[in-house]
Design a protein around this motif. Structure first.
Motif, PDB file in Angstrom:
ATOM      1  N   LEU A  10       0.834  -1.204   0.000  1.00 42.10           N
ATOM      2  CA  LEU A  10       0.000   0.000   0.000  1.00 42.10           C
ATOM      3  C   LEU A  10       0.869   1.253   0.000  1.00 42.10           C
ATOM      4  O   LEU A  10       0.619   2.197  -0.766  1.00 42.10           O
ATOM      5  CB  LEU A  10      -0.918  -0.008   1.219  1.00 42.10           C
ATOM      6  CG  LEU A  10      -1.835   1.204   1.382  1.00 42.10           C
ATOM      7  CD1 LEU A  10      -2.860   1.267   0.261  1.00 42.10           C
ATOM      8  CD2 LEU A  10      -2.528   1.184   2.747  1.00 42.10           C
ATOM      9  N   ALA A  11       1.910   1.260   0.836  1.00 40.92           N
ATOM     10  CA  ALA A  11       2.784   2.431   0.909  1.00 40.92           C
ATOM     11  C   ALA A  11       3.571   2.624  -0.382  1.00 40.92           C
ATOM     12  O   ALA A  11       3.712   3.751  -0.878  1.00 40.92           O
ATOM     13  CB  ALA A  11       3.736   2.286   2.094  1.00 40.92           C
ATOM     14  N   GLU A  12       4.096   1.533  -0.934  1.00 36.92           N
ATOM     15  CA  GLU A  12       4.924   1.641  -2.131  1.00 36.92           C
ATOM     16  C   GLU A  12       4.121   2.051  -3.360  1.00 36.92           C
ATOM     17  O   GLU A  12       4.657   2.695  -4.257  1.00 36.92           O
ATOM     18  CB  GLU A  12       5.624   0.312  -2.399  1.00 36.92           C
ATOM     19  CG  GLU A  12       6.713  -0.024  -1.393  1.00 36.92           C
ATOM     20  CD  GLU A  12       7.417  -1.337  -1.685  1.00 36.92           C
ATOM     21  OE1 GLU A  12       8.474  -1.580  -1.100  1.00 36.92           O
ATOM     22  OE2 GLU A  12       6.890  -2.138  -2.506  1.00 36.92           O
ATOM     23  N   GLU A  13       2.860   1.674  -3.418  1.00 36.43           N
ATOM     24  CA  GLU A  13       2.062   1.939  -4.613  1.00 36.43           C
ATOM     25  C   GLU A  13       1.230   3.206  -4.527  1.00 36.43           C
ATOM     26  O   GLU A  13       0.888   3.797  -5.561  1.00 36.43           O
ATOM     27  CB  GLU A  13       1.160   0.736  -4.915  1.00 36.43           C
ATOM     28  CG  GLU A  13       1.946  -0.510  -5.289  1.00 36.43           C
ATOM     29  CD  GLU A  13       1.085  -1.712  -5.581  1.00 36.43           C
ATOM     30  OE1 GLU A  13       1.604  -2.692  -6.144  1.00 36.43           O
ATOM     31  OE2 GLU A  13      -0.123  -1.690  -5.241  1.00 36.43           O
ATOM     32  N   THR A  14       0.867   3.631  -3.309  1.00 33.50           N
ATOM     33  CA  THR A  14      -0.028   4.781  -3.184  1.00 33.50           C
ATOM     34  C   THR A  14       0.531   5.895  -2.311  1.00 33.50           C
ATOM     35  O   THR A  14      -0.026   7.001  -2.306  1.00 33.50           O
ATOM     36  CB  THR A  14      -1.390   4.360  -2.596  1.00 33.50           C
ATOM     37  OG1 THR A  14      -1.226   4.033  -1.203  1.00 33.50           O
ATOM     38  CG2 THR A  14      -1.967   3.163  -3.341  1.00 33.50           C
ATOM     39  N   GLY A  15       1.592   5.634  -1.538  1.00 29.32           N
ATOM     40  CA  GLY A  15       2.105   6.634  -0.625  1.00 29.32           C
ATOM     41  C   GLY A  15       1.368   6.688   0.698  1.00 29.32           C
ATOM     42  O   GLY A  15       1.753   7.438   1.597  1.00 29.32           O
ATOM     43  N   THR A  16       0.318   5.895   0.854  1.00 26.81           N
ATOM     44  CA  THR A  16      -0.446   5.851   2.096  1.00 26.81           C
ATOM     45  C   THR A  16       0.182   4.836   3.036  1.00 26.81           C
ATOM     46  O   THR A  16       0.286   3.660   2.690  1.00 26.81           O
ATOM     47  CB  THR A  16      -1.912   5.486   1.827  1.00 26.81           C
ATOM     48  OG1 THR A  16      -2.515   6.539   1.062  1.00 26.81           O
ATOM     49  CG2 THR A  16      -2.679   5.317   3.120  1.00 26.81           C
ATOM     50  N   ASP A  17       0.590   5.300   4.203  1.00 28.21           N
ATOM     51  CA  ASP A  17       1.369   4.486   5.125  1.00 28.21           C
ATOM     52  C   ASP A  17       0.566   4.235   6.394  1.00 28.21           C
ATOM     53  O   ASP A  17       0.374   5.139   7.202  1.00 28.21           O
ATOM     54  CB  ASP A  17       2.689   5.209   5.445  1.00 28.21           C
ATOM     55  CG  ASP A  17       3.672   4.315   6.178  1.00 28.21           C
ATOM     56  OD1 ASP A  17       3.354   3.135   6.390  1.00 28.21           O
ATOM     57  OD2 ASP A  17       4.746   4.809   6.553  1.00 28.21           O
ATOM     58  N   GLU A  58       0.171  11.805  -5.074  1.00 27.43           N
ATOM     59  CA  GLU A  58       0.916  12.792  -5.871  1.00 27.43           C
ATOM     60  C   GLU A  58       2.322  12.997  -5.313  1.00 27.43           C
ATOM     61  O   GLU A  58       3.288  13.148  -6.077  1.00 27.43           O
ATOM     62  CB  GLU A  58       0.133  14.103  -5.903  1.00 27.43           C
ATOM     63  CG  GLU A  58      -1.144  14.021  -6.735  1.00 27.43           C
ATOM     64  CD  GLU A  58      -2.078  15.184  -6.502  1.00 27.43           C
ATOM     65  OE1 GLU A  58      -1.676  16.128  -5.761  1.00 27.43           O
ATOM     66  OE2 GLU A  58      -3.203  15.167  -7.042  1.00 27.43           O
ATOM     67  N   ALA A  59       2.455  12.975  -3.989  1.00 26.48           N
ATOM     68  CA  ALA A  59       3.780  13.119  -3.381  1.00 26.48           C
ATOM     69  C   ALA A  59       4.656  11.911  -3.720  1.00 26.48           C
ATOM     70  O   ALA A  59       5.857  12.059  -3.992  1.00 26.48           O
ATOM     71  CB  ALA A  59       3.651  13.274  -1.873  1.00 26.48           C
ATOM     72  N   LEU A  60       4.079  10.718  -3.706  1.00 32.15           N
ATOM     73  CA  LEU A  60       4.829   9.515  -4.065  1.00 32.15           C
ATOM     74  C   LEU A  60       5.297   9.575  -5.511  1.00 32.15           C
ATOM     75  O   LEU A  60       6.466   9.288  -5.811  1.00 32.15           O
ATOM     76  CB  LEU A  60       3.948   8.276  -3.856  1.00 32.15           C
ATOM     77  CG  LEU A  60       4.524   6.959  -4.381  1.00 32.15           C
ATOM     78  CD1 LEU A  60       5.705   6.508  -3.533  1.00 32.15           C
ATOM     79  CD2 LEU A  60       3.453   5.875  -4.434  1.00 32.15           C
ATOM     80  N   VAL A  61       4.412   9.960  -6.429  1.00 27.76           N
ATOM     81  CA  VAL A  61       4.776  10.045  -7.845  1.00 27.76           C
ATOM     82  C   VAL A  61       5.897  11.053  -8.040  1.00 27.76           C
ATOM     83  O   VAL A  61       6.863  10.799  -8.776  1.00 27.76           O
ATOM     84  CB  VAL A  61       3.541  10.419  -8.693  1.00 27.76           C
ATOM     85  CG1 VAL A  61       3.954  10.727 -10.132  1.00 27.76           C
ATOM     86  CG2 VAL A  61       2.522   9.288  -8.671  1.00 27.76           C
ATOM     87  N   ALA A  62       5.809  12.193  -7.380  1.00 25.35           N
ATOM     88  CA  ALA A  62       6.850  13.217  -7.516  1.00 25.35           C
ATOM     89  C   ALA A  62       8.190  12.693  -7.003  1.00 25.35           C
ATOM     90  O   ALA A  62       9.237  12.914  -7.627  1.00 25.35           O
ATOM     91  CB  ALA A  62       6.437  14.471  -6.759  1.00 25.35           C
ATOM     92  N   ALA A  63       8.178  11.994  -5.865  1.00 20.70           N
ATOM     93  CA  ALA A  63       9.420  11.485  -5.290  1.00 20.70           C
ATOM     94  C   ALA A  63      10.034  10.403  -6.180  1.00 20.70           C
ATOM     95  O   ALA A  63      11.255  10.391  -6.415  1.00 20.70           O
ATOM     96  CB  ALA A  63       9.155  10.933  -3.893  1.00 20.70           C
ATOM     97  N   GLU A  64       9.205   9.484  -6.681  1.00 15.45           N
ATOM     98  CA  GLU A  64       9.716   8.413  -7.536  1.00 15.45           C
ATOM     99  C   GLU A  64      10.252   8.979  -8.853  1.00 15.45           C
ATOM    100  O   GLU A  64      11.301   8.546  -9.344  1.00 15.45           O
ATOM    101  CB  GLU A  64       8.604   7.394  -7.817  1.00 15.45           C
ATOM    102  CG  GLU A  64       8.214   6.552  -6.610  1.00 15.45           C
ATOM    103  CD  GLU A  64       9.343   5.617  -6.216  1.00 15.45           C
ATOM    104  OE1 GLU A  64       9.581   4.626  -6.912  1.00 15.45           O
ATOM    105  OE2 GLU A  64      10.012   5.911  -5.197  1.00 15.45           O
TER     106      GLU A  64
END
Length: 241
Positions: free
Chosen positions: A145-152, A190-196
């Motif tokens: 969940l965290a790796e794919e959506t950023g929700t931890d 969106e934060a996850l996509v930007a970081a990746e």
């Protein structure tokens, strides 16, 4: 493809010997794997657990038998006459406060580009003497969940809600996460996509959507995993009520 939804109090996992693949079939499997890697260099032949059987041990407990193989074994489904192995996977149903649930579309760098599914993935076998048990599945679901959506979420906050058993034998263990607001889910993605992207990586999901019922699924362009519709229907009754 029909999916059987199972609700059970107990879940027990037992490791069994890996399947025996005849030499000729193994050669064909290796050839198909090489072709798959040429088409998608992001594929890797890491360890993975496959489902060897699913039985009801008693009225309150399901028994999942599993074996250690590597990802190349999944291409057996492309080898004529070979017995395809059955996936064992986890997924997370992440609801919003208004009863919708999050689904994601797999990116072009994955093995199933364009496919819509819940956050999750194939179960990996434990290392060393660590057991593959419910705690391990829950931790794996939280990581996916965290790796794919950023929700931890802490793994302990996930509650097993369903087990699906498809006509193809694939077994999915599904967990329900605590609800979060729709803006918060989009913000984290969106934060996850930007970081990746900043690291030069392609996120596993190239898009997320929030669906409230099976009637919303036709609006998602692309194929869906077979369990998506029945689990969304379940969530619509349980989470959206």
């Amino acid at each position: 493809m029909a999916e059987l939804l199972l609700e059970t109090q107990g879940l027990r996992l037992v490791e069994v010997a890996p399947p025996v693949v005849p030499a000729g079939t193994r050669t064909a499997m290796d050839r198909e794997w090489d072709r798959a890697v040429l088409a998608n260099p992001a594929l890797f032949d890491g360890p993975v657990a496959v489902c060897a059987g699913l039985t009801r041990e008693n009225p309150d407990t399901l028994l999942v038998s599993w074996s250690r193989v590597t990802y190349r074994y999944f291409v057996l489904r492309r080898v004529p006459g070979a017995t395809a192995l059955r996936s064992l996977f986890v997924s997370v149903v992440q609801p919003t406060g208004d009863g919708r649930v999050l689904v994601g579309r797999m990116s072009s760098s994955t093995a199933t580009p364009g496919r819509w599914q819940f956050p999750g993935g194939s179960v990996e076998p434990p290392t060393g003497d660590a057991p593959l048990d419910e705690d391990a599945l829950r931790r794996h679901a939280a990581v996916e969940l965290a790796e794919e959506t950023g929700t931890d979420h802490p793994a302990a906050d996930l509650t097993r809600c369903l087990i699906t058993h498809g006509e193809d034998g694939q077994v999915g263990v599904h967990y329900l996460a605590p609800p979060l607001s729709a803006p918060r889910l989009h913000e984290r993605f969106e934060a996850l996509v930007a970081a990746e992207t900043a690291r030069g990586h392609t996120p596993e999901f190239d898009r997320i959507a929030l669906v409230g019922s099976p009637a919303d699924l036709p609006d998602l362009t692309g194929p869906h995993v077979s369990y998506l519709e029945p689990v969304v229907r379940w969530a619509n009754r349980r989470v959206g009520s």
